[in-house]
Design a protein around this motif. Structure first.
Motif, short mmCIF file in Angstrom:
data_model
loop_
_atom_site.label_atom_id
_atom_site.label_comp_id
_atom_site.label_asym_id
_atom_site.label_seq_id
_atom_site.Cartn_x
_atom_site.Cartn_y
_atom_site.Cartn_z
N UNK A 187 -2.22 6.78 -9.02
CA UNK A 187 -2.65 6.41 -10.38
C UNK A 187 -1.43 5.98 -11.21
N UNK A 188 -0.31 6.69 -11.00
CA UNK A 188 0.93 6.33 -11.71
C UNK A 188 1.35 4.91 -11.36
N UNK A 189 1.29 4.57 -10.08
CA UNK A 189 1.68 3.22 -9.63
C UNK A 189 0.79 2.17 -10.29
N UNK A 190 -0.50 2.45 -10.37
CA UNK A 190 -1.41 1.50 -11.03
C UNK A 190 -1.09 1.39 -12.52
N UNK A 191 -0.76 2.53 -13.12
CA UNK A 191 -0.44 2.54 -14.55
C UNK A 191 0.77 1.67 -14.85
N UNK A 192 1.81 1.85 -14.04
CA UNK A 192 3.05 1.08 -14.21
C UNK A 192 2.79 -0.41 -13.98
N UNK A 238 3.47 -3.27 -16.88
CA UNK A 238 4.51 -4.32 -16.77
C UNK A 238 4.00 -5.62 -16.13
N UNK A 239 2.69 -5.73 -15.92
CA UNK A 239 2.15 -6.94 -15.32
C UNK A 239 2.58 -7.13 -13.87
N UNK A 240 2.68 -6.01 -13.12
CA UNK A 240 3.09 -6.07 -11.72
C UNK A 240 1.87 -5.91 -10.82
N UNK A 241 2.08 -6.07 -9.51
CA UNK A 241 0.96 -5.97 -8.57
C UNK A 241 0.80 -4.51 -8.13
N UNK A 242 -0.39 -3.93 -8.32
CA UNK A 242 -0.60 -2.54 -7.92
C UNK A 242 -0.87 -2.43 -6.42
N UNK A 243 -0.77 -1.23 -5.85
CA UNK A 243 -1.11 -1.08 -4.43
C UNK A 243 -2.59 -1.36 -4.20
N UNK A 244 -2.89 -2.03 -3.06
CA UNK A 244 -4.27 -2.41 -2.76
C UNK A 244 -4.89 -1.50 -1.71
N UNK A 280 0.81 -1.21 0.00
CA UNK A 280 0.00 0.00 0.00
C UNK A 280 0.84 1.26 0.00
N UNK A 281 0.15 2.37 -0.09
CA UNK A 281 0.77 3.69 -0.07
C UNK A 281 0.28 4.42 1.16
N UNK A 282 1.03 5.40 1.62
CA UNK A 282 0.54 6.21 2.74
C UNK A 282 0.82 7.67 2.45
N UNK A 283 -0.24 8.44 2.46
CA UNK A 283 -0.18 9.88 2.20
C UNK A 283 0.35 10.20 0.80
N UNK A 284 0.05 9.33 -0.15
CA UNK A 284 0.40 9.62 -1.53
C UNK A 284 -0.71 10.46 -2.16
N UNK A 285 -0.34 11.25 -3.16
CA UNK A 285 -1.32 12.03 -3.90
C UNK A 285 -2.03 11.12 -4.89
#
Ligand SMILES: NC(=O)c1ccc[n+]([C@@H]2O[C@H](COP(=O)([O-])OP(=O)(O)OC[C@H]3O[C@@H](n4cnc5c(N)ncnc54)[C@H](OP(=O)(O)O)[C@@H]3O)[C@@H](O)[C@H]2O)c1
Length: 318
Positions: free
Chosen positions: A159-164, A168-174, A149-154
């Motif tokens: 959205x950028x993390x989900x895009x990446x 690349x077929x990686x696991x996004x933050x939940x 997960x992320x904490x205090x991200x904008x």
């Protein structure tokens, strides 16, 4: 205790969690920390929050010792990485190197093989988002982390993390972990909830009492032994303004009418939002824990009229 799904994930977290910041490994004794964990667990709390940086790692050591007689599979343990915890320029941030070194140290201190949740404690402008998402994804592939997960991200950073992750077929933050309470709500309600809900992420929110202010304990000054009385909490004392206290006094009057406490009303107000997966509380005493844990029942009973009244009391952020 009620359990909620963490966003669209399959994980169920107790709607009230217990965190270790300020308290474990510093303000309270190891015995009290252990008593709090065991009492919380007995009442159905499954989620215990921590970070590599809390009390210089001692908070994880204390929690690790305390959970040894509890069934690991019944617990949702979290920790975080970002703030400086090791020497040198690589002893901080979200480089692949520091993420791996920090989690190895956390797992050792917590005496466990894996963390259920692992948070990037803040966004790191010095580490490429691809590197961060890949490191987190690899930890999940290795079985050292179940969800990250992320904490205090904008919202744009999330959205950028989900895009990446998609690219690349990686696991996004939940899950995202923001501050959310009656005195700090605009950002979460207007920016974070719309952004993370669309992405299927859960929300585990922190400081529901705004470090204690929303319990009403500072309505008539700073009690001895309270968090704001601690030497290192000068920054918190600056937040106890007359304007905020005036609002909390009115909240206390409403709580008394409802025959609940100010802390219970403040936590229940957060829990009424179904987008919140879990409210991470803090406590220095068993009485506080007991008081806070019944807020879930109050959240079910709060009427629209009462909620409107709370909004009228709190008004705009000050
Ligand atoms: N991700 C992040 O960046 C971040 C940041 C902050 C916190 N967190 C997490 O969120 C957790 C909770 O944060 P927090 O400790 O700031 O939560 P909080 O609920 O706002 O404050 C907890 C403190 O308020 C006092 N308190 C609690 N219940 C009370 C009651 N019923 N009556 C009177 N006083 C009461 C206690 O302090 P005293 O008895 O000392 O007054 C307690 O330690 C942390 O442990 C941590 O896990 C995460």
């Amino acid at each position: 205790m009620h359990y909620r799904r963490m966003g669209r994930s399959g994980l169920k977290v107790s709607e009230i969690a217990l965190g270790a910041w300020v308290t474990f490994g510093s303000q309270i004794s190891e015995q009290t920390a252990s008593d709090l964990i065991h009492a919380a667990y007995e009442e159905g709390v499954n989620y215990f929050d921590n970070a590599d940086v809390y009390a210089g790692g001692q908070a994880e050591t204390v929690m690790g010792n305390a959970i040894q007689d509890l069934p690991r599979e019944a617990l949702v343990l979290s920790s975080k990485v970002f703030w400086p915890t090791m020497p040198g320029p690589n002893g901080r941030g979200l480089s692949r190197k520091h993420i791996f070194e920090s989690i190895h140290a956390s797992l050792k201190r917590m005496q466990t093989d894996y963390l259920d949740l692992y948070f990037c404690h803040r966004f790191d402008p010095d580490s490429p988002i691809e590197e961060v998402v890949r490191a987190m994804s690899d930890l999940i592939a290795q079985g050292k982390v179940m969800y990250w997960g992320t904490s205090m991200w904008e919202p744009a950073q999330i959205a950028q993390a989900h895009g990446v992750a998609r690219q690349y077929g990686l696991v996004p933050p939940s899950v995202e972990q923001p501050m959310y309470n009656l005195l700090n709500r605009r950002r979460v309600e207007h920016e974070i909830i719309p952004a993370v809900s669309d992405l299927g992420m859960g929300l585990t929110t922190f400081s529901p009492l705004y470090y204690g202010l929303l319990s009403g304990k500072y309505n008539d000054g700073i009690p001895e032994g309270s968090r704001a009385s601690l030497d290192e909490m000068a920054w918190m004392r600056e937040r106890i303004t007359e304007e905020r206290i005036a609002k909390v006094r009115n909240l206390t009057a409403m709580a008394e009418e409802l025959e609940v406490t100010t802390a219970q009303l403040s936590i229940a107000w957060i829990l009424r939002r179904k987008e919140v997966s879990s409210v991470i509380t803090g406590a220095t005493r068993l009485e506080q824990l007991d008081e806070n844990l019944v807020a879930g029942d109050l959240a079910e009973r709060l009427t629209e009229t009462e909620i409107d009244r709370i909004f009228a009391i709190i008004g705009d952020e000050v």
